[in-house]
Design an enzyme around this catalytic site. Structure first.
Site, PDB file in Angstrom:
ATOM      1  N   TYR A  18     -14.627  15.696  19.195  1.00 59.45           N
ATOM      2  CA  TYR A  18     -13.309  15.149  19.019  1.00 59.45           C
ATOM      3  C   TYR A  18     -13.269  14.667  17.650  1.00 59.45           C
ATOM      4  CZ  TYR A  18     -12.038  16.199  23.515  1.00 59.45           C
ATOM      5  OH  TYR A  18     -11.738  16.999  24.664  1.00 59.45           O
ATOM      6  N   GLU A  66       0.772  -1.363   0.079  1.00 60.21           N
ATOM      7  CA  GLU A  66      -0.036  -0.013  -0.009  1.00 60.21           C
ATOM      8  C   GLU A  66       0.558   1.216  -0.047  1.00 60.21           C
ATOM      9  OE1 GLU A  66      -2.743  -0.869  -0.737  1.00 60.21           O
ATOM     10  OE2 GLU A  66      -3.700  -2.404   0.540  1.00 60.21           O
TER      11      GLU A  66
END
Length: 214
Positions: A120, A74
């Protein structure tokens, strides 16, 4: 941070991610930028639960693999984030269950796949782009990230998993954890008509904490 300490930190963070079930088997990959501009990258086929600091793939500042094991397939994802986000100091990619599950639902918004449930998630992630499915290792994944022109710190590959870039290793891991927990919340609350953050509350968070949002 010295390279030796960064090697240890990568393995410690990866082991913690593995121990808490955020990725399993030999799935997931992680990278971090060294002081000289090069990269340390988890090897292909390696388990987050058993990374060896001495065997991490080492790239120089020109992107050449100079030592260590063969890197994750990846790498196009990691390289694309470092190329398009000058502030990126680390990239984490997982196959975490709840994020992947949310990526498969037809009602998931591809422009911002996480609903505004907590402050958050907005602070640590901004908007999370849902990208299409690509075969694992397909260089087109990197092209898709480059197509965002550095405007997103976090993406989720449909039917595959999330990728997060941040200023350093710790921040990338924390942001990834926030993404997975928010995806879990979204699935738990599916069909329950929860109270989301209002537009005014979202804008307050974005402004106060200087979040990339537009």
């Amino acid at each position: 941070m010295s390279e030796a300490r960064l090697r240890e930190a990568i393995c410690t963070q990866a082991a913690s991610i593995f121990a808490r079930g955020l990725t399993g088997g030999a799935s997931g990959n992680i990278s971090a930028r060294c002081e000289d501009g090069g990269l340390l990258v988890s090897p292909t086929g390696a388990s987050f639960g058993a990374l060896d600091p001495a065997r991490l793939a080492r790239f120089d500042a020109k992107g050449r693999h100079v030592s260590g094991d063969k890197p994750t397939k990846e790498m196009p994802l990691h390289a694309a984030f470092y190329e398009t986000r000058g502030t990126a100091g680390a990239v984490v990619h997982l196959h975490s269950t709840h994020s992947v599950a949310l990526s498969m639902l037809p009602e998931t918004d591809p422009e911002n796949m996480l609903p505004p449930l907590t402050a958050y998630s907005i602070m640590r992630l901004g908007k999370v782009k849902l990208l299409p499915y690509y075969r694992p290792g397909d260089p087109a994944m990197g092209d898709a990230v480059r197509g965002l022109a550095g405007k997103r710190a976090a993406v989720v590959l449909a039917n595959h998993g999330p990728v997060v870039a941040a200023r350093d290793l710790e921040a990338a891991v924390y942001a990834m954890e926030e993404l997975e927990e928010t995806a879990k919340l979204a699935l738990l609350l599916r069909g329950a008509n929860p109270r989301m953050l209002t537009e005014a509350q979202i804008r307050d968070v974005v402004t106060t904490f200087d979040v990339e949002w537009d």
